[in-house]
Design an enzyme around this catalytic site. Structure first.
Site, PDB file in Angstrom:
ATOM      1  N   SER A   1      -5.783   3.859   4.439  1.00 30.76           N
ATOM      2  CA  SER A   1      -5.356   3.083   3.274  1.00 30.76           C
ATOM      3  C   SER A   1      -6.502   2.360   2.596  1.00 30.76           C
ATOM      4  O   SER A   1      -6.543   1.245   2.233  1.00 30.76           O
ATOM      5  CB  SER A   1      -4.348   1.892   3.823  1.00 30.76           C
ATOM      6  OG  SER A   1      -3.532   1.379   2.715  1.00 30.76           O
TER       7      SER A   1
ATOM      8  N   SER B   1       0.865  -1.236   0.032  1.00 33.46           N
ATOM      9  CA  SER B   1      -0.015  -0.033  -0.097  1.00 33.46           C
ATOM     10  C   SER B   1       0.769   1.431   0.168  1.00 33.46           C
ATOM     11  O   SER B   1       0.097   2.327  -0.024  1.00 33.46           O
ATOM     12  CB  SER B   1      -1.054  -0.010   1.215  1.00 33.46           C
ATOM     13  OG  SER B   1      -2.183  -0.625   0.785  1.00 33.46           O
TER      14      SER B   1
ATOM     15  N   LYS C   1       0.065   3.807  -2.713  1.00 28.37           N
ATOM     16  CA  LYS C   1      -0.734   5.017  -2.504  1.00 28.37           C
ATOM     17  C   LYS C   1      -0.041   6.217  -2.407  1.00 28.37           C
ATOM     18  O   LYS C   1      -0.673   7.436  -2.724  1.00 28.37           O
ATOM     19  CB  LYS C   1      -1.658   4.787  -1.463  1.00 28.37           C
ATOM     20  CG  LYS C   1      -2.840   3.535  -1.460  1.00 28.37           C
ATOM     21  CD  LYS C   1      -3.776   3.525  -0.304  1.00 28.37           C
ATOM     22  CE  LYS C   1      -4.412   2.285  -0.488  1.00 28.37           C
ATOM     23  NZ  LYS C   1      -4.103   1.041  -0.167  1.00 28.37           N
TER      24      LYS C   1
END
Length: 563
Positions: free
Chosen positions: A392, A210, A213
């Site tokens: 997230s 993640s 991102k």
């Protein structure tokens, strides 16, 4: 340059606190401004609201399971127990269970970057007051008197020399060599000079999970205005009594009652407002049918590198341009199961407000000349990016990337969104020569990012807004308010509780977890007041080993003087 949050004393989560002395620092949202380079155009003021615990402690955002520190708990949506070892793909880190008031830890670190100070609040203890820790410890003595939050300012020192390469290597050697780290790709950078102070395979691509991102947020903020909004409209259908609900990319749209602060915003666009406009503008004609137009996006339901179980799940869903509260089955619970038909659910909510019309998916896009009966706007882009980063949110990340793809002339698909992110970053001077993207959220195990790219983006984000890099730094500033704060907010809320407690309040970082992949990238201030950027991508160990191992590395940076 950005300041960082400071911890005055750490209280282990499994120990009761005294009435005085044992306090922990947590940052809350600062009122936003509209000044260039600031975090957000909002003007709602600081919110100081406790997070509420659901009856069953569910699994957080974008993974199949988590190590939350409580007893194993089964979660709907086909997920294994939260304390089980990694068994599924994305295993993202713990956010607050119910984010009432958008409890944001990193907010002030960005909002005052130009002033080089950060506002923090000292409270006792964070876990019990905000619901950020694990299950409450049963009291064995009378509860301490409430403590009023105290504003503290911690600034970076522009004159601080920072660690030497040799000193930093010596300080990091024990923690980067720990078994739990596994295979590590990483970099530590002085963002003021851009100098790399420590690295491990910094130019070799690795699975980012993640931390992807960070790239998504950066590209969106560089390409679109900070106050950009996404519109949801209702237009007249071809037949009498028929209206068409047209999705415009607003994942924060909600059917919750007026005054409800949602997971995304205190002031989201509401279905009830749309319905009121439709009823007013339809000339009194009864509405008998609601068609849902989802033609804005296209492509496969899942990205390359996803498993079938990734969507729908508690951490991932199907990407449609129309949904309520990110497509969650419970609009106010972050890790609730995502709906398999989020657009139809939004249509049903509108139909209910209009008096019970039937709902179906439109076979053709709404006509360009159709009369507009209602329109609502999302919160500003900077607020949406902040909320997406903090917990997230995979669905939010993919929708933001689809909107970027449309802006850049790419197809609104996973592939087109990845291409748009790559193009925008490259056009803004970042080295994307070794970047491989298949989604915007990090769920894909096929994504590959170098530590250098993550470090470069974060370095520009916290770089002083001066003539050398004013446009990029000012555009990227809002990303910092979405970086979770160690031990205080977002996906770092339940971390840094014991062994790495010295990093609580000081480490601000985006997390990432897939099975056998653990990542952490953000900023931290060392003991001399020097702001450092780090990007750590590890593989080969479980979440139970990898997370604390990376936390230890970031904490070692906080404790460093390192000459």
């Amino acid at each position: 340059m950005a300041g960082t949050l400071g911890v005055e004393s750490a209280v282990p989560r499994d120990q009761p606190a005294d009435a005085a002395g044992q306090a922990t620092t947590v940052a809350l949202r600062k009122p936003g401004t509209e000044l260039p380079g600031e975090s957000s155009p909002r003007s709602h003021g600081t919110r100081f609201e406790p997070a509420e615990e659901p009856a069953v402690r569910p699994e957080p955002d974008d993974s199949a399971q988590h190590d939350l520190g409580g007893p194993p708990t089964s979660v709907p949506g086909g997920s294994p127990p939260v304390d089980s070892p990694p068994a599924g793909p994305e295993n993202e880190d713990e956010p607050p269970r119910r984010r009432r008031g958008l409890l944001v830890g990193a907010l002030v670190a960005t909002a005052v970057v130009a002033l080089a100070v950060t506002s923090v609040f000292t409270v006792d203890p964070v876990g019990r007051i905000f619901g950020l820790g694990g299950p409450a410890v049963l009291p064995t003595s009378p509860a301490p008197a409430p403590i009023t939050p105290q504003l503290v300012l911690h600034g970076v020192d522009p004159a601080a020399a920072g660690p030497t390469e040799e000193g930093l290597s010596a300080a990091l050697a024990p923690v980067v060599g720990a078994a739990g780290v596994g295979t590590l790709h990483g970099v530590v950078v002085d963002p003021a000079s851009g100098q790399s102070l420590w690295s491990a395979s910094p130019t070799e691509p690795a699975v980012p999970a993640s931390t992807t991102k960070i790239l998504t947020s950066a590209a969106v903020l560089l390409a679109l205005p900070a106050d950009h909004t996404f519109d949801t409209t209702v237009v007249a259908g071809a037949e009498p009594g028929t209206v068409i609900l047209v999705g415009g990319g607003d994942f924060a749209l909600t059917a919750t009652p007026e005054g409800t602060t949602t997971l995304y915003s205190p002031e989201p666009a509401r279905i009830a407002d749309l319905a009121a406009q439709v009823l007013e503008n339809s000339g009194g004609e009864p509405i008998t049918e609601v068609l849902v137009d989802v033609s804005r996006y296209s492509g496969p339901a899942r990205a390359t590198g996803w498993d079938d179980s990734d969507a729908p799940s508690t951490y991932g869903g199907f990407v449609e341009p129309l949904m309520l509260d990110g497509g969650r089955s419970d609009p106010l619970v972050e890790p609730s199961v995502r709906l398999s038909t989020p657009a139809s659910a939004a249509g049903q909510a509108l139909a209910d407000e209009l008096g019970g019309a039937t709902v179906s998916v439109a076979e053709e896009p709404a006509a360009a000349e159709a009369a507009v009966l209602g329109e609502v706007q999302s919160p500003p882009l900077v607020d949406l990016v902040e909320a997406m980063m903090l917990v997230s949110d995979n669905v939010a990340a993919e929708m933001l990337a689809r909107e970027l793809a449309l802006h850049e002339g790419e197809e609104p698909t996973y592939e087109g969104a990845a291409a748009a992110i790559t193009t925008v970053l490259g056009e803004n001077g970042f080295d994307v020569s070794q970047l491989s993207l298949f989604d915007a959220s990090g769920l894909s195990r096929d994504n590959l990012i170098t530590p250098n790219l993550l470090g470069d983006i974060l370095s520009v984000t916290v770089h002083p807004i001066d003539e050398s890099d004013q446009a990029r730094s000012a555009a990227l500033r809002p990303m910092l308010t979405g970086l979770p704060v160690a031990g205080a907010s977002g996906t770092l809320a339940d971390r840094y509780q014991t062994g790495s407690a010295a990093g609580r309040g000081w480490v601000q970082a985006k997390t990432g977890t897939l099975s056998s992949v653990n990542t952490l990238a953000g900023v931290v201030t060392d003991q001399e007041g020097k702001l450092l950027v780090f990007a750590l991508l590890s593989s080969g160990t479980s979440v139970l080993e990898g997370r604390p191992a990376l936390d230890a590395v970031a904490t070692a940076l906080r404790e460093c003087g390192c000459r």
